[in-house]
Design an enzyme around this catalytic site. Structure first.
Site, PDB file in Angstrom:
ATOM      1  N   HIS A 112       0.854  -1.185   0.000  1.00  0.00           N
ATOM      2  CA  HIS A 112       0.000   0.000   0.000  1.00  0.00           C
ATOM      3  C   HIS A 112       0.885   1.228   0.000  1.00  0.00           C
ATOM      4  CE1 HIS A 112      -3.138   2.834   1.100  1.00  0.00           C
ATOM      5  NE2 HIS A 112      -3.973   1.911   0.670  1.00  0.00           N
TER       6      HIS A 112
ATOM      7  N   ASP B 289      -8.012  -5.389  -0.053  1.00  0.00           N
ATOM      8  CA  ASP B 289      -8.515  -6.248  -1.130  1.00  0.00           C
ATOM      9  C   ASP B 289      -8.163  -7.723  -0.946  1.00  0.00           C
ATOM     10  OD1 ASP B 289      -9.728  -4.258  -2.759  1.00  0.00           O
ATOM     11  OD2 ASP B 289      -7.734  -3.544  -3.285  1.00  0.00           O
TER      12      ASP B 289
HETATM   13  N1  CMC Z   1       4.198  -7.573  -4.653  1.00  0.00           N
HETATM   14  C1  CMC Z   1       5.544  -7.539  -4.809  1.00  0.00           C
HETATM   15  N2  CMC Z   1       6.291  -6.435  -4.639  1.00  0.00           N
HETATM   16  C2  CMC Z   1       5.664  -5.302  -4.334  1.00  0.00           C
HETATM   17  C3  CMC Z   1       4.267  -5.243  -4.153  1.00  0.00           C
HETATM   18  C4  CMC Z   1       3.522  -6.431  -4.318  1.00  0.00           C
HETATM   19  N3  CMC Z   1       2.209  -6.450  -4.183  1.00  0.00           N
HETATM   20  N4  CMC Z   1       3.892  -3.974  -3.849  1.00  0.00           N
HETATM   21  C5  CMC Z   1       5.026  -3.262  -3.832  1.00  0.00           C
HETATM   22  N5  CMC Z   1       6.097  -4.057  -4.119  1.00  0.00           N
HETATM   23  C6  CMC Z   1       7.516  -3.670  -4.134  1.00  0.00           C
HETATM   24  C7  CMC Z   1       7.856  -2.875  -5.388  1.00  0.00           C
HETATM   25  O1  CMC Z   1       8.259  -3.730  -6.438  1.00  0.00           O
HETATM   26  C8  CMC Z   1       8.969  -1.991  -4.881  1.00  0.00           C
HETATM   27  O2  CMC Z   1      10.131  -2.782  -4.799  1.00  0.00           O
HETATM   28  P1  CMC Z   1      11.587  -2.128  -5.100  1.00  0.00           P
HETATM   29  O3  CMC Z   1      11.766  -1.083  -4.030  1.00  0.00           O
HETATM   30  O4  CMC Z   1      12.528  -3.258  -5.028  1.00  0.00           O
HETATM   31  O5  CMC Z   1      11.477  -1.522  -6.475  1.00  0.00           O
HETATM   32  C9  CMC Z   1       8.538  -1.666  -3.440  1.00  0.00           C
HETATM   33  O6  CMC Z   1       7.716  -2.782  -3.029  1.00  0.00           O
HETATM   34  C10 CMC Z   1       7.740  -0.371  -3.307  1.00  0.00           C
HETATM   35  O7  CMC Z   1       6.635  -0.459  -4.193  1.00  0.00           O
HETATM   36  P2  CMC Z   1       6.029   0.786  -4.992  1.00  0.00           P
HETATM   37  O8  CMC Z   1       5.524   0.306  -6.310  1.00  0.00           O
HETATM   38  O9  CMC Z   1       7.010   1.913  -4.991  1.00  0.00           O
HETATM   39  O10 CMC Z   1       4.831   1.180  -4.045  1.00  0.00           O
HETATM   40  P3  CMC Z   1       3.642   2.151  -4.413  1.00  0.00           P
HETATM   41  O11 CMC Z   1       3.301   2.857  -3.165  1.00  0.00           O
HETATM   42  O12 CMC Z   1       3.949   2.983  -5.599  1.00  0.00           O
HETATM   43  O13 CMC Z   1       2.469   1.144  -4.853  1.00  0.00           O
HETATM   44  C11 CMC Z   1       0.645  -0.375  -4.680  1.00  0.00           C
HETATM   45  C12 CMC Z   1       1.445   0.745  -4.000  1.00  0.00           C
HETATM   46  C13 CMC Z   1      -0.602  -0.657  -3.863  1.00  0.00           C
HETATM   47  C14 CMC Z   1       0.207   0.088  -6.082  1.00  0.00           C
HETATM   48  C15 CMC Z   1       1.543  -1.649  -4.778  1.00  0.00           C
HETATM   49  O14 CMC Z   1       1.888  -2.086  -3.487  1.00  0.00           O
HETATM   50  C16 CMC Z   1       0.890  -2.769  -5.569  1.00  0.00           C
HETATM   51  O15 CMC Z   1       0.999  -2.805  -6.802  1.00  0.00           O
HETATM   52  N6  CMC Z   1       0.171  -3.725  -4.881  1.00  0.00           N
HETATM   53  C17 CMC Z   1      -0.544  -4.759  -5.579  1.00  0.00           C
HETATM   54  C18 CMC Z   1      -1.895  -4.217  -6.072  1.00  0.00           C
HETATM   55  C19 CMC Z   1      -2.870  -4.022  -4.924  1.00  0.00           C
HETATM   56  O16 CMC Z   1      -3.042  -4.880  -4.072  1.00  0.00           O
HETATM   57  N7  CMC Z   1      -3.583  -2.872  -4.946  1.00  0.00           N
HETATM   58  C20 CMC Z   1      -4.582  -2.533  -3.943  1.00  0.00           C
HETATM   59  C21 CMC Z   1      -4.144  -1.425  -3.045  1.00  0.00           C
HETATM   60  S1  CMC Z   1      -5.196  -1.184  -1.597  1.00  0.00           S
HETATM   61  C22 CMC Z   1      -6.740  -0.745  -2.186  1.00  0.00           C
HETATM   62  C23 CMC Z   1      -6.829   0.421  -3.079  1.00  0.00           C
HETATM   63  O17 CMC Z   1      -6.024   1.368  -3.029  1.00  0.00           O
HETATM   64  O18 CMC Z   1      -7.713   0.431  -3.915  1.00  0.00           O
END
Ligand code: CMC
Length: 435
Positions: free
Chosen positions: A311, A368
């Site tokens: 998140h 989720d």
């Molecule tokens: N699985 C594997 N690695 C992950 C995941 C995941 N679900 N989420 C983040 N990471 C890693 C990412 O690859 C990065 O690694 P590195 O630093 O080595 O490059 C690190 O964690 C930080 O991730 P980020 O992409 O910079 O984080 P963000 O804040 O931009 O993205 C997110 C947040 C929710 C989009 C992301 O965690 C994600 O894609 N999660 C899976 C989709 C999901 O479950 N979404 C629902 C979110 S909650 C409900 C809502 O908002 O609607």
């Protein structure tokens, strides 16, 4: 701008040898921000913050979220208390009016929801125009935008009419959602009933049929109330920021919410609940080998992510996920449903939480991760999960749109950029551009 949040504290920023003072804003829970509104005019610099992870876009009094401590409250009330003690309609009232309703206020609000439950019969023809298997989120977004054509009288003086407009939207979106499901099944539509509560009414419109009347199950109604409450608002997330941004151009509530629905559709946002079920299902079909999915999620060369994990704001357990996980056990128990996907989800969570990759990045299950298992247990098909999220988030979108519209500091949302394209060059006529 409410001046009481400016305490007189200032930060100094040294740019090109000159010190600039910028005022500090402090929220009621002690969060601090640097007000940079004069930065460009006084220094020529802008800030760069892709994904807006460090940028506050507004001052708001709707929802408080502490991602480090795992705290979420609406209008000062802890989310766990609301989920335990309220109906979704009470929480929708709280979000949109600022206080919990009295008995009289609740009954007036419920009456309005009943009064507005039907949709114009001409709108029913729209459903026929969609090809089979159309994504329900596409239908929902277009239908909500179309409401403006059928109910235009409310858009002239929106704040004078906001109570009616929000009740109308809350009630009609529920009807549109249920009708889109019935249409997708090719089944006759079931109209709303005044004798049923908000959630019971929705379930009845979804599942009642001429050959098998639906019997309202109070445990299912309670589970749905809880899920919708937990999705009610989440401050400046992608879809809510979209609603505010679109609305900032002085666009009507229906069009702004329609844009929010489109943003929610994305698999990184509300669409994640569908994607979680697809992931759990494919783990199940593949014999339960979830470790392979964990390994793929950790592989930097593989774009796969463990859906339902991570998140932007929470760096600990998402408080909504804790409540939903517990509710999941209770609901499945109550309904005597055995779902192998719940066991897979729990094992997957346990393994991920012990894995260094997830620990180092503070990746925890989010809202989720378990919600789809409850939806599935109460009979909601997977392609309707994100629609359910939209139904829950609607009061939050309305509250933010209203707050934005009424904000004396309102300006059209218009970020800047740093241009890195070609420098100015002479125009090349067509016959000199080569083959
Ligand atoms: N699985 C594997 N690695 C992950 C995941 C995941 N679900 N989420 C983040 N990471 C890693 C990412 O690859 C990065 O690694 P590195 O630093 O080595 O490059 C690190 O964690 C930080 O991730 P980020 O992409 O910079 O984080 P963000 O804040 O931009 O993205 C997110 C947040 C929710 C989009 C992301 O965690 C994600 O894609 N999660 C899976 C989709 C999901 O479950 N979404 C629902 C979110 S909650 C409900 C809502 O908002 O609607």
């Amino acid at each position: 701008m409410p001046h009481r949040y400016y305490t007189g504290e200032k930060v100094e920023m040294k740019i090109d040898g000159q010190v600039h003072e910028l005022p500090v804003v402090v929220g009621t829970e002690g969060e601090k921000a640097i007000d940079i509104r004069t930065l460009r005019a006084s220094t020529g610099y802008i800030t760069l913050d892709s994904g807006y992870a460090n940028t506050g876009s507004c001052i708001s009094n709707i929802t408080y979220l502490d991602g480090e401590k795992g705290i979420l409250s609406y209008r000062g009330y802890d989310i766990a208390d609301l989920a335990e003690n309220c109906t979704f309609v009470e929480v929708a009232y709280l979000l949109d009016h600022g206080s919990l309703p009295t008995r009289d206020e609740l009954s007036q609000f419920s009456q309005m929801l009943n009064d507005f439950a039907m949709i114009h019969e001409d709108m029913l023809r729209f459903f026929d125009g969609y090809p089979p298997k159309s994504p329900p989120m596409a239908i929902l977004s277009s239908m909500v935008n179309s409401l403006c054509s059928f109910y235009p009288e409310m858009t002239d003086n929106p704040l004078e009419n906001i109570d009616k407009m929000s009740a109308r939207l809350l009630s009609k979106v529920r009807t549109i959602a249920a009708f889109s499901y019935k249409k997708s099944m090719g089944h006759p539509l079931v109209y709303p009933r005044h004798d049923l509560s908000y959630c019971a009414n929705f379930l009845n419109m979804m599942f009642d049929s001429p050959v098998k009347p639906y019997e309202v199950n109070h445990k299912v109604v309670a589970a749905l109330n809880k899920l919708l409450i937990l999705h009610g608002d989440h401050e400046q997330n992608c879809s809510t920021s979209t609603v505010r941004m679109v609305g900032s151009a002085r666009v009507n509530l229906y069009a702004s919410v329609s844009a929010g629905i489109s943003a929610l559709w994305g698999p990184l946002h509300g669409g994640a609940n569908e994607a979680v079920m697809e992931m759990l299902e494919s783990i199940h079909q593949g014999g339960g080998n979830f470790r392979q999915f964990v390994e793929r999620a950790k592989d930097p060369k593989d774009p796969f992510r463990l859906v339902g994990f991570g998140h932007r704001v929470y760096k600990t357990f998402d408080p909504r996920c804790r409540i939903i996980k517990q509710a999941c056990d209770e609901v499945l128990d109550d309904l005597k449903v055995v779902d192998p996907l719940l066991d897979i989800a729990k094992e997957l969570e346990e393994v991920a939480l012990k894995d260094d990759y997830f620990i180092e990045r503070s990746l925890y299950p989010n809202v989720d991760f378990y919600s789809g298992i409850i939806y599935r247990a109460i009979g909601i098909p997977t392609n309707m999960f994100t629609v359910m999220f939209a139904l829950g988030r609607l009061p939050g979108w309305i509250a933010h749109w209203k707050e934005m519209w009424d904000d004396p500091a309102w300006r059209i949302s218009r970020p800047r950029q740093i241009y890195v394209g070609p420098l100015s060059r002479p125009f090349v006529p067509m016959d000199q551009r080569g083959l």
